[in-house]
Design a protein around this motif. Structure first.
Motif, mmCIF file in Angstrom:
data_model
loop_
_atom_site.group_PDB
_atom_site.id
_atom_site.type_symbol
_atom_site.label_atom_id
_atom_site.label_comp_id
_atom_site.label_asym_id
_atom_site.label_seq_id
_atom_site.Cartn_x
_atom_site.Cartn_y
_atom_site.Cartn_z
ATOM 1 N N CYS A 151 -10.234 -8.186 -7.572
ATOM 2 C CA CYS A 151 -9.011 -7.411 -7.359
ATOM 3 C C CYS A 151 -7.914 -7.942 -8.305
ATOM 4 O O CYS A 151 -8.075 -9.015 -8.895
ATOM 5 N N CYS A 197 -13.881 -6.560 -4.897
ATOM 6 C CA CYS A 197 -13.566 -7.922 -5.348
ATOM 7 C C CYS A 197 -14.592 -8.889 -4.766
ATOM 8 O O CYS A 197 -14.764 -8.954 -3.548
ATOM 9 N N HIS A 245 -6.783 -11.548 -7.609
ATOM 10 C CA HIS A 245 -7.725 -12.613 -7.985
ATOM 11 C C HIS A 245 -7.937 -12.703 -9.500
ATOM 12 O O HIS A 245 -8.189 -13.793 -10.009
ATOM 13 N N CYS A 273 -12.633 -11.550 -2.547
ATOM 14 C CA CYS A 273 -12.165 -10.969 -1.266
ATOM 15 C C CYS A 273 -13.341 -10.740 -0.322
ATOM 16 O O CYS A 273 -13.248 -11.050 0.869
HETATM 17 ZN ZN ZN Z 1 -9.706 -10.265 -4.314
#
Ligand code: ZN
Ligand code: ZN
Length: 250
Positions: free
Chosen positions: A57, A127, A60, A130
């Motif tokens: 994401c 992600c 990140h 995540c």
């Molecule tokens: Zn993430």
């Protein structure tokens, strides 16, 4: 119930004095994940297979970029880009946006999403970090209920903590009826709801004093607990750790 690998870190988090024990765990897991990804994991085929597919994401990517291992990130980015192109190139080559408007739009006139933008928006929400943290976080939330049922000392520990951030509080409220029942469920609500209210009131007062300290008349007054009230408020309300950001503008 036997202790599992999540029990000790969970109890440590409740001793941490953090604004939310689950955010404390999240921050630790996120730091470990960043170290792990750019330490050696980016060389492992089984992990690269997943990062090629999912990517990261925006948040990140930012944290991975700030980490400093630019070659490691570039290698992951490159093979992810090649993987993306496998789906994106045929879409770009085959369709004009007008032709690729999905069938959905025939029924819902307002939604003119086409195959290309659909693929882009789906891909944006993926992600690898995540996903990994979310899976582990659910285990920690589960473990809270297991320990709650087993250990009265843990309930006392929860009562003495600084409460939870709003989103982890909401997660606990939603999970509780699936994990507890009868009097135990009532007791759980009767403890965590006032605990959350009390700690939101506390942070509001601390933030208010932080603002009052900018008044020249309070220049020499003590900070009390308010010096870091702003980052702690952000953690409490938005579950976000901003303490690593540049502090030079305060
Ligand atoms: Zn993430
Ligand atoms: Zn939290």
């Amino acid at each position: 119930m036997k202790d599992n690998i999540y029990t000790i870190p969970l109890i440590d988090a409740f001793h941490s004095n953090h604004e939310c024990p689950f955010c404390f765990i999240y921050n630790n897991m996120e730091n470990e994940a960043l170290e792990f990804m750019l330490g050696s994991a980016y060389m492992a085929d089984n992990i690269r297979e997943k990062t090629n597919k999912l990517g990261f994401c925006s948040n990140h990517y930012k944290l991975l970029y700030e980490h400093g291992n630019r070659l490691g990130l570039a290698l992951m980015m490159h093979t992810h880009l090649l993987e993306l192109k496998k789906t994106l190139d045929p879409l770009l080559e085959a369709n004009s946006p007008r032709e690729s408007v999905s069938k959905l739009s025939i029924f819902k006139k307002k939604e003119t999403e086409n195959n290309i933008s659909k693929f882009i928006s789906e891909n944006k929400s993926n992600c690898y970090i995540c996903d990994k943290i979310d899976r582990d976080m659910n285990r920690y939330l589960d473990t809270l209920f297991l320990v709650w049922k087993k250990d009265p000392k843990f309930i006392e520990l929860v009562k003495s903590c600084n409460g939870f951030c709003l989103s982890h509080f909401a997660a606990l409220l939603d999970m509780a009826p699936r994990k507890l029942s009868g009097n135990t469920l009532d007791e759980f609500y009767n403890i965590i709801i006032p605990l959350t209210k009390e700690n939101i009131d506390r942070i509001e007062e601390e933030l208010s004093w932080f603002i009052d300290k900018y008044d020249y008349r309070n220049k020499d007054a003590p900070w009390k607990n308010s010096k870091d009230a702003l980052p702690r408020s952000i953690q409490k309300i938005a579950s976000m750790d901003v303490t690593n950001y540049n502090d030079s503008n305060n």
